[in-house]
Write an enzyme that holds these catalytic residues in place. Structure first.
Site, PDB file in Angstrom:
ATOM      1  CD  GLU A  53      -3.077  -0.725   0.055  1.00  0.00           C
ATOM      2  OE1 GLU A  53      -3.313   0.454  -0.264  1.00  0.00           O
ATOM      3  OE2 GLU A  53      -3.676  -1.680  -0.468  1.00  0.00           O
ATOM      4  CG  ASP A  74      -6.223   5.723  -0.606  1.00  0.00           C
ATOM      5  OD1 ASP A  74      -7.351   5.886  -0.105  1.00  0.00           O
ATOM      6  OD2 ASP A  74      -6.031   5.122  -1.671  1.00  0.00           O
TER       7      ASP A  74
END
Length: 150
Positions: A53, A74
């Site tokens: 991620e 994000d």
């Protein structure tokens, strides 16, 4: 003025943190995370998803686009999404389920990041909320931290 700018730039660079895989595993252990489990946030699953991620970077940010505009962002190690989990002051109709401002997830204090990640996993999607985990970590990660000698 130049001195102030340089000091600010140095502070920003100094405050950024990129972990190694084994370093982060040890930090996660210090927070009581252990093992691997698809249904809870655990040591192996957590370190693996962070690799895919954010590449272990505490200040990672990624924008999500739809129809030519940013719809959410994000943030941090776990790429906590501003539409669902935190409020960045820019994302329309943020649910802010972790009750945090998104800037909390791009600093070196990862305690709040871990708390929010555990909250994400409590939702019906569980670990499936993360694309990186689904694509790279969902299957066999039994030997993922083998070289760390934990």
């Amino acid at each position: 003025m130049k001195t102030l700018f340089l000091l600010c730039a140095l502070f920003t660079v100094a405050s950024l943190r990129t972990y190694t895989k084994c370093e982060l595993a040890r930090v996660f252990q210090s927070y009581g995370l252990e093992g691997h489990n698809d249904n809870i946030f655990a040591l192996v699953s957590g370190v693996c998803l962070v690799q895919y991620e954010s590449s272990f970077s505490t200040n990672a940010e990624g924008q999500n686009w739809r129809n030519g505009r940013v719809v959410s962002t994000d943030y941090g190690l776990f790429q906590i999404n501003s539409r669902w989990w935190c409020d960045d002051g820019k994302t329309e109709n943020s649910l802010n389920a972790c009750e945090q401002h998104c800037t909390q997830f791009v600093d070196n204090n990862i305690a709040d990041d871990i708390t929010c990640a555990k909250r994400v996993v409590k939702d019906p999607q569980g670990m499936n909320a993360w694309y990186g985990w689904n694509k790279h970590c969902k299957e066999n990660v039994d030997n993922y931290l083998q070289e760390c000698n934990l």
